[in-house]
Design an enzyme around this catalytic site. Structure first.
Site, PDB file in Angstrom:
ATOM      1  N   HIS A   1     -12.856   2.716   2.255  1.00 32.14           N
ATOM      2  CA  HIS A   1     -11.993   3.791   1.775  1.00 32.14           C
ATOM      3  C   HIS A   1     -12.851   4.907   1.176  1.00 32.14           C
ATOM      4  O   HIS A   1     -14.044   4.755   0.959  1.00 32.14           O
ATOM      5  CB  HIS A   1     -11.006   3.249   0.752  1.00 32.14           C
ATOM      6  CG  HIS A   1      -9.955   2.370   1.350  1.00 32.14           C
ATOM      7  ND1 HIS A   1      -9.942   1.003   1.190  1.00 32.14           N
ATOM      8  CD2 HIS A   1      -8.895   2.660   2.137  1.00 32.14           C
ATOM      9  CE1 HIS A   1      -8.916   0.495   1.834  1.00 32.14           C
ATOM     10  NE2 HIS A   1      -8.252   1.473   2.417  1.00 32.14           N
TER      11      HIS A   1
ATOM     12  N   SER B   1       0.838  -1.194   0.000  1.00 36.30           N
ATOM     13  CA  SER B   1       0.000   0.000   0.000  1.00 36.30           C
ATOM     14  C   SER B   1       0.874   1.245   0.000  1.00 36.30           C
ATOM     15  O   SER B   1       1.987   1.236   0.541  1.00 36.30           O
ATOM     16  CB  SER B   1      -0.895   0.007   1.235  1.00 36.30           C
ATOM     17  OG  SER B   1      -1.503   1.264   1.415  1.00 36.30           O
TER      18      SER B   1
ATOM     19  N   LYS C   1       2.789  -3.472   6.430  1.00 36.15           N
ATOM     20  CA  LYS C   1       3.095  -3.539   5.000  1.00 36.15           C
ATOM     21  C   LYS C   1       4.591  -3.328   4.736  1.00 36.15           C
ATOM     22  O   LYS C   1       5.164  -3.945   3.831  1.00 36.15           O
ATOM     23  CB  LYS C   1       2.276  -2.489   4.248  1.00 36.15           C
ATOM     24  CG  LYS C   1       0.778  -2.732   4.252  1.00 36.15           C
ATOM     25  CD  LYS C   1       0.389  -3.882   3.341  1.00 36.15           C
ATOM     26  CE  LYS C   1       0.069  -5.155   4.058  1.00 36.15           C
ATOM     27  NZ  LYS C   1      -0.320  -6.261   3.165  1.00 36.15           N
TER      28      LYS C   1
ATOM     29  N   CYS D   1       0.503   3.717   1.777  1.00 29.75           N
ATOM     30  CA  CYS D   1       0.605   4.289   3.123  1.00 29.75           C
ATOM     31  C   CYS D   1       1.932   3.947   3.796  1.00 29.75           C
ATOM     32  O   CYS D   1       2.196   4.415   4.907  1.00 29.75           O
ATOM     33  CB  CYS D   1      -0.560   3.853   3.992  1.00 29.75           C
ATOM     34  SG  CYS D   1      -0.504   2.114   4.463  1.00 29.75           S
TER      35      CYS D   1
END
Length: 323
Positions: free
Chosen positions: A181, A109, A142, A111
């Protein structure tokens, strides 16, 4: 014949990848795809994952499984997000190696990048500053997945790759009003407002935060593009300690402008208001996709076309979608 285990096929991204793999098989490509439901295999259980991969011994693993959600979900369930994602990554990546899998692709991701990363965010901005607090636990998980792949490559000589997508949307998305989201949440909010004849729709934050979006079908195509690259081509565009590749459209839009597009597509005629008691999150998140572009791939689906496609899917499946 390549035997591929696709983890997370029932999710939005995994489903899109599965559709592409099935198309390849239909056109005679030597592909055999294995999938499992959560009830059949809990990826957070090490012994179960070990037993499954030892039995199946796939040639390739695509790790698209993850616990995902929007700002509210990440703020409300931080322990769930970091624990479940760490366990999925550790179990699948390590047990894939133990079962002799030489090639793996894991999806992450955007982020992972620092809150104040230089825009657009390039791969080498990883770990150069503090993360966005609202999704830090998920981001750390992640990042750990990237480093797992890099470490197994360095120590064991396997070919484990990571791709980092921007904000994804499309058929199969989660349209929950609070835990989804931003884009699917807006589609649901405007759709409900039209249905209930409401005059206003509130969007979170100031509306000035900017986001980049990528249709899930483009993400699936890009993922398989990266997976198909020869090891030499992949590694020529990465570094031993910087092995992940950004995937995005390279274009951004404010949340307010995004809301106006969704309003138009859902035929909402009322007023859009901003709720500044709600967080904006990171004010700007644009991916630098120059490495992927250099490799030969670019996004094809325009944002408004993609939203129309997603809304059509929502209308056709609203009785069965996650909400």
């Amino acid at each position: 014949m390549h035997k591929i285990y696709l983890a997370g096929h029932s999710g939005m991204v995994g489903g899109a990848i599965l559709r592409r793999l099935e198309q390849r098989r239909a056109y005679g490509a030597g592909v055999s795809v294995i999938t499992t439901t959560h009830s059949e295999l809990d990826l957070t259980e090490q012994a179960s994952v070990q037993s499954f991969l030892m039995k199946e011994k796939p040639d390739i693993v695509i790790l698209a499984a993850a616990k995902v959600g929007g700002i509210r979900a990440n703020n409300t369930y931080p322990a769930d997000f970091i624990y479940e994602n760490l366990m999925i990554e550790c179990n699948v990546i390590h047990q894939a190696f133990a079962a002799g899998v030489k090639k793996l692709l894991q999806l992450g991701s955007s982020c992972i990048y620092p809150r104040e990363a230089r825009q657009p965010m390039s791969e080498d901005s990883l770990l150069t500053g503090p993360l966005e607090p609202t999704n830090e636990p998920y981001a750390i998980a992640k990042i750990a997945g990237i480093k797992l792949c890099e470490s197994y490559n360095r120590q064991h000589g396997v070919d484990y790759r990571s791709v980092m997508p921007t904000n994804l949307y499309g058929p199969g998305d989660n349209f929950h009003l609070e835990n989804s989201h931003v884009l699917p949440a807006l589609i649901r909010r405007f759709h409900d407002a039209v249905k209930e004849h409401r005059d206003t729709v509130a969007i979170w934050g100031t509306g000035l935060a900017r986001r980049e979006f990528l249709h899930v079908d483009d993400m699936a195509e890009a993922s398989l593009f990266v997976l198909d690259l020869s090891r030499a081509d992949y590694e020529s565009n990465t570094q031993p300690m910087l092995s992940h590749i950004n995937i995005g459209s390279g274009e951004e839009i404010t949340i307010l402008d995004l809301a106006k597009i969704v309003a138009r597509i859902t035929n909402f005629q009322g007023k859009i208001v901003t709720d500044t008691t709600r967080p904006d999150g990171t004010l700007r998140k644009l991916m630098d996709v120059s490495r992927l572009t250099k490799m030969g791939w670019k996004a094809k689906i325009k944002l408004e076309d993609g939203i129309k496609d997603t809304y059509r899917w929502f209308l056709e499946n609203q009785n069965t979608i996650r909400n």
